[in-house]
Write a protein that holds these residues in place. Sequence first.
Motif, short mmCIF file in Angstrom:
data_model
loop_
_atom_site.label_atom_id
_atom_site.label_comp_id
_atom_site.label_asym_id
_atom_site.label_seq_id
_atom_site.Cartn_x
_atom_site.Cartn_y
_atom_site.Cartn_z
N PHE A 29 0.83 -1.20 0.00
CA PHE A 29 0.00 0.00 0.00
C PHE A 29 0.87 1.25 0.00
O PHE A 29 0.61 2.21 -0.71
N VAL A 30 1.93 1.24 0.78
CA VAL A 30 2.84 2.38 0.85
C VAL A 30 3.53 2.58 -0.50
O VAL A 30 3.58 3.68 -1.03
N ALA A 31 4.06 1.51 -1.07
CA ALA A 31 4.78 1.61 -2.34
C ALA A 31 3.85 2.01 -3.48
O ALA A 31 4.19 2.87 -4.29
N ASN A 32 2.68 1.41 -3.54
CA ASN A 32 1.75 1.71 -4.64
C ASN A 32 1.05 3.05 -4.47
O ASN A 32 0.64 3.66 -5.45
N GLY A 33 0.90 3.52 -3.24
CA GLY A 33 0.19 4.76 -3.00
C GLY A 33 1.05 6.00 -2.99
O GLY A 33 0.55 7.11 -2.91
N SER A 34 2.35 5.85 -3.08
CA SER A 34 3.25 7.00 -3.05
C SER A 34 3.35 7.64 -4.43
O SER A 34 3.32 6.95 -5.44
N ALA A 35 3.47 8.95 -4.43
CA ALA A 35 3.67 9.66 -5.70
C ALA A 35 4.99 9.21 -6.32
O ALA A 35 6.00 9.10 -5.64
#
Length: 145
Positions: A29-35
């Motif tokens: 989630f962190v990797a995919n949700g980061s700009a």
Amino acid sequence: FWRLSVMTSELRVNTLKDASGNNSVATSFVANGSAKGWCNFQQSSSHTIRDSLNISSLNDDGSGLTDTNYTSNFANDDYVAGGHSGRRSSTSVTAYWLFPTADGGTIVYSTSSTSWTGGYSLGSSSDLGPFDMDLALCTIHGELA
């Protein structure tokens, strides 16, 4: 004589938690949700990047028209890009915009760049027009190649 050896390492985890062991979030989630890219730039005068992430350069394509070129390409052209802008002026301009388009409203996304149009509105659709912005801000979310 002591020899210090520095090794690169990686940390593999599935879930992150705060220091008290609460508020977990999956690392995906962190990797995919980061700009994966963003830019604060000036269209007017010099087409200058003030600060950015994953933006290698800008192209000046005319009044209000800019391409952001990526340092690391996106995996496909289905990413999400959004922006906003502002201009210092004594005119009665009521709204400013920056959106990913070029050439008469055709959306231009590629894996290596996005075309942006900055402009203004005086309150009706007939008053829309491209215009170089003093402050142009964009954010890009998607998967890198």
